[in-house]
Design a protein around this motif. Sequence first.
Motif, mmCIF file in Angstrom:
data_model
loop_
_atom_site.group_PDB
_atom_site.id
_atom_site.type_symbol
_atom_site.label_atom_id
_atom_site.label_comp_id
_atom_site.label_asym_id
_atom_site.label_seq_id
_atom_site.Cartn_x
_atom_site.Cartn_y
_atom_site.Cartn_z
ATOM 1 N N LEU A 1 56.060 -36.499 24.866
ATOM 2 C CA LEU A 1 55.557 -36.886 26.183
ATOM 3 C C LEU A 1 54.051 -36.678 26.248
ATOM 4 O O LEU A 1 53.313 -37.547 26.727
ATOM 5 C CB LEU A 1 56.257 -36.078 27.287
ATOM 6 N N SER A 2 53.596 -35.556 25.743
ATOM 7 C CA SER A 2 52.162 -35.259 25.737
ATOM 8 C C SER A 2 51.395 -36.303 24.913
ATOM 9 O O SER A 2 50.361 -36.811 25.335
ATOM 10 C CB SER A 2 51.915 -33.863 25.183
ATOM 11 N N GLU B 1 48.109 -41.259 24.644
ATOM 12 C CA GLU B 1 47.987 -42.657 24.223
ATOM 13 C C GLU B 1 47.828 -43.568 25.435
ATOM 14 O O GLU B 1 47.037 -44.513 25.414
ATOM 15 C CB GLU B 1 49.201 -43.079 23.398
ATOM 16 N N LEU B 2 48.585 -43.276 26.503
ATOM 17 C CA LEU B 2 48.487 -44.062 27.726
ATOM 18 C C LEU B 2 47.095 -43.949 28.329
ATOM 19 O O LEU B 2 46.495 -44.952 28.720
ATOM 20 C CB LEU B 2 49.544 -43.607 28.744
ATOM 21 N N THR B 3 46.573 -42.730 28.379
ATOM 22 C CA THR B 3 45.226 -42.516 28.908
ATOM 23 C C THR B 3 44.198 -43.266 28.067
ATOM 24 O O THR B 3 43.295 -43.918 28.613
ATOM 25 C CB THR B 3 44.893 -41.007 28.941
ATOM 26 N N ALA B 4 44.344 -43.197 26.746
ATOM 27 C CA ALA B 4 43.418 -43.919 25.860
ATOM 28 C C ALA B 4 43.545 -45.425 26.070
ATOM 29 O O ALA B 4 42.536 -46.135 26.114
ATOM 30 C CB ALA B 4 43.692 -43.556 24.402
ATOM 31 N N SER B 5 44.767 -45.914 26.226
ATOM 32 C CA SER B 5 44.974 -47.345 26.451
ATOM 33 C C SER B 5 44.369 -47.781 27.786
ATOM 34 O O SER B 5 43.747 -48.839 27.879
ATOM 35 C CB SER B 5 46.467 -47.686 26.437
ATOM 36 N N GLU B 6 44.564 -46.955 28.806
ATOM 37 C CA GLU B 6 43.979 -47.274 30.118
ATOM 38 C C GLU B 6 42.462 -47.313 30.037
ATOM 39 O O GLU B 6 41.822 -48.175 30.635
ATOM 40 C CB GLU B 6 44.437 -46.251 31.167
#
Length: 127
Positions: free
Chosen positions: A43-44, A49-54
């Motif tokens: 999850l972390s 990865e989500l933050t980097a993608s955003e």
Amino acid sequence: NKLEQESANFKAQVFAAKESFESESHSKIETLEAKLQNAMIELSKTQKELTASEQTIANLTSDIDEYKKELDSANEFASNAARMEISELKVSIATLKGELAAAKKECLVATKEKEHEKRTLKKLADK
């Protein structure tokens, strides 16, 4: 005595079942805790990865907006340059029309002068 023996055996079986159940439960809890820990790690990672993608999406969106502004500016510049060129051509056409009108006038004056000279020469020749 037999009853005491059976009671002792029953107690031993109950305690053995209890210990077996507790052992299995602890094992299952440890397995579940390990799975939970792995899930938390995943999850972390996924959140990072989500933050980097955003952030990448935000950067790309910003770049796209900047390129659109630059393109609009370039198009406006080209459009203004074309309008200026058209204006200059209109001025040149107007100037040429004026020069043509002046040349036609001079030609007409010269033609009239030529005819006048011809008449004058004819009069002089007839005398």
